[in-house]
Write an enzyme that holds these catalytic residues in place. Structure first.
Site, PDB file in Angstrom:
ATOM      1  CG  ASP A 109      -2.264   0.769   0.936  1.00  0.00           C
ATOM      2  OD1 ASP A 109      -2.324   1.445   0.077  1.00  0.00           O
ATOM      3  OD2 ASP A 109      -3.208   0.211   1.722  1.00  0.00           O
ATOM      4  CG  ASP A 163       3.175   7.117 -18.419  1.00  0.00           C
ATOM      5  OD1 ASP A 163       2.254   6.398 -18.764  1.00  0.00           O
ATOM      6  OD2 ASP A 163       3.467   8.321 -18.387  1.00  0.00           O
TER       7      ASP A 163
END
Ligand SMILES: *[C@@H]1O[C@H](CO)[C@@H](O)[C@H](O)[C@H]1NC(C)=O
Ligand SMILES: *[C@@H]1O[C@H](CO)[C@@H](O)[C@H](O)[C@H]1NC(C)=O
Ligand SMILES: *[C@@H]1O[C@H](CO)[C@@H](O)[C@H](O)[C@H]1NC(C)=O
Ligand SMILES: *[C@@H]1O[C@H](CO)[C@@H](O)[C@H](O)[C@H]1NC(C)=O
Ligand SMILES: *[C@@H]1O[C@H](CO)[C@@H](O)[C@H](O)[C@H]1NC(C)=O
Length: 543
Positions: free
Chosen positions: A158, A214
């Site tokens: 996380d 990306d």
């Protein structure tokens, strides 16, 4: 858990990142074998949040075996937040809560293995988990070694409580940490599967989000790109929560490839806020995407009808298809979303969702799916298994929030498919629309003027609207986008990049502004980020 109310203030953070030795990065898209198809299994979070324990996991495992879910492919048991103690041990290692896990996590991993499952675990790249337990910051290698020694092969990492240092953009801080983790996990003697949560922290800002996306496929096997799905006890609409993540998912289709999967979060088939059709739609849509199928429900109590649809082999075959294409939007109107993708054996998937409030009918020309209108195809209804023959168009009637899917098999001589569908700006959700010799971005309406064929086999192609196949999208010298004869030369050649940019041969990018314009390519301009049909070969590099 992924998102919580992290306050993004500037903290002190150590320089230890610089001291990590170089390790070859080889997992994810560089090592498709680590996770060749999307993961399937169970996670406690959306159903039980922090109320997890050993019994929940062993009971769930037994039920998954006896009810046939393991055999259907659901072979992962993943712990989420709150499994640990609030303090590390004297030597700095993480410790499980011994009340919740009396036999210990290594015992549970072994139990899982003996029953045919893999055990996965949860941590946070920051200095605390979302639930306030010790984060892995500055303990990266130690924690990875601990998990591996416990018999764990999957980490959901996380991003609560990550803070930027020295005014560096927060997304770069995430990139540094997640890249470091990728090197560690992929460099282990038995590499761990890496589920990245980083993109979820940026999805409210389109350009920041895409710049995080990306670097995601190179650094892990799956990524939570958007909000947590509504938890069992949560307030609000579970269906809207599912549709929110669905709407994020359709924006990131181009990133998915064998070895890396976009993760729109858990299936919640016992959520009290969902109708039966909504539960089935959730499953059908996630399978159509080739998304992770991680069930967060109390499996022993799931009704038999729910178990039956979760085990639907036709949908699971689509989900696990080795081509790993994500279904992309063909058309959208006020009621229906139509999606398609190709499958490894040359079949084409058609998935239709009625997002409207009432039962409605639609007719889908098969040319919109990139199929040849002069051929007859065999279409298998994935819910019923019934096979019908289709030609020219498919007529569909669907109840509110229901989804149907067909697996379409071409006859001999008709096996060619063309990537076909919407070209839309992911920030505005407007569709590129053809009209005589002009193009504009406008509200999606499912007409042929918004359905584009991508012609050409490499990463350079032409784009032609179904409404007039003699015309192609062109970059005009005056800086506007227009339609010209497809014999128009280099002005009609385009490339699509992972960043989402659709670039003309002259080097400018298509933008949703002033109708439809060509602009200097720029990663910070959300109007330049485009979604295209699935199956388009991306050009290499960042635009
Ligand atoms: C994490 O770092 C922030 C910022 O430096 C700090 O405010 C917070 O107390 C730290 N939390 C923990 C659990 O160490
Ligand atoms: C384990 O967790 C489940 C789900 O929260 C709960 O119903 C059960 O009572 C717990 N069992 C123990 C032994 O704590
Ligand atoms: C372990 O979990 C129990 C039950 O949730 C909780 O009462 C206890 O405080 C936890 N122990 C630690 C060390 O966190
Ligand atoms: C660190 O401490 C834990 C718990 O006390 C122990 O299980 C573990 O083996 C220790 N690790 C090392 C590397 O000594
Ligand atoms: C998104 O974040 C960037 C900085 O990373 C900022 O320049 C831009 O203004 C933000 N966009 C919106 C719409 O807030």
């Amino acid at each position: 858990m992924t998102r919580s109310s992290a306050s993004w203030v500037t903290p002190a953070r150590m320089a230890s990142l610089l001291m990590i030795p170089f390790l070859p990065a080889q997992a994810s898209v560089g090592d498709v074998g680590l996770l060749p198809t999307p993961p399937m299994g169970f996670n406690n979070w959306a159903r039980f949040e922090c109320d997890l324990n050993e019994t929940l996991f062993t009971d769930t495992a037994q039920s998954m075996v006896s009810r046939g879910l393991l055999d259907a492919g659901y072979n992962r048991l993943n712990l989420d937040d709150c499994w640990m103690q609030t303090e590390r041990s004297a030597n700095g290692s993480l410790q499980w809560n011994t009340t919740l896990f009396p036999h210990g996590i290594p015992w549970l991993a072994n139990y899982a293995r003996e029953h045919g499952f893999h055990l996965g675990i949860y941590e946070d790249a920051g200095n605390a988990t979302c639930g306030g337990y010790p984060g892995s910051l500055n303990h990266e290698q130690q924690d990875a070694d601990t998990f591996a020694s416990w018999g764990i092969d999957y980490l959901k990492l996380d991003g609560c409580n990550i803070y930027a240092e020295n005014g560096q953009p927060l997304r770069d801080e995430y990139k540094d940490l997640y890249t470091q983790w990728h090197k560690i996990l992929s460099g282990m003697s038995q590499p761990l599967i890496f589920s990245e949560s980083a993109p979820a922290y940026f999805c409210t800002n389109e350009t920041d989000w895409m710049r995080v996306m990306d670097w995601i496929p190179e650094n892990g096997e799956l990524a939570r790109h958007s909000d947590d799905v509504l938890v069992y006890s949560g307030e609000g609409s579970a269906w809207e929560s599912i549709m929110t993540n669905y709407d994020y998912q359709v924006q990131v289709a181009r990133y998915q490839q064998p070895g890396y999967y976009n993760d729109p979060d858990f299936l919640i088939p016992d959520h009290p806020g969902l109708t039966d059709d909504e539960k089935k739609s959730h499953f059908a849509l996630w399978a159509s995407f080739g998304a992770p199928l991680i069930i967060s429900a109390y499996i022993p109590d799931l009704p038999e009808e729910v178990i039956t649809f979760l085990k639907n082999k036709d949908f699971i075959d689509v989900d696990q298809d080795p081509l790993a294409q994500q279904a992309a939007l063909v058309t959208r109107d006020a009621n229906f979303d139509v999606l398609t993708r190709s499958l490894a054996n040359g079949d084409r998937l058609l998935t239709v969702l009625n997002r409207g409030k009432k039962t409605s009918k639609t007719t889908i020309p098969i040319s919109q799916l990139g199929l040849d209108s002069s051929c007859k195809y065999r279409a298998r209804n994935l819910w019923t298994g019934a096979v019908e023959t289709i030609k020219e168009s498919v007529e569909i009637t669907l109840d509110t929030h229901a989804t149907i899917a067909y697996r379409i098999t071409p006859p001999r001589g008709c096996t060619k498919t063309t990537p076909t569908g919407m070209i839309f700006n992911t920030a505005s959700s407007r569709c590129l629309t053809a009209s005589s010799d002009k193009v504009t971005f406008s509200t999606c309406d499912a007409k042929n003027s918004q359905v584009w064929s991508v012609l050409g086999s490499g990463s350079k192609f032409t784009l032609s609207p179904l409404s007039d196949s003699s015309k192609c999208l062109s970059a005009s010298k005056d800086g506007s986008a227009s339609l010209v004869s497809c014999k128009g030369g280099s002005g009609t050649s385009w490339s699509h990049f992972m960043t989402g940019h659709l670039k003309s041969a002259s080097g400018d990018c298509l933008a949703d502004s002033n109708g439809a314009s060509l602009e200097t390519c720029d990663q910070s301009v959300a109007g330049q980020i485009m979604g295209l049909p699935s199956g388009v070969k991306l050009a290499s590099g960042l635009f």
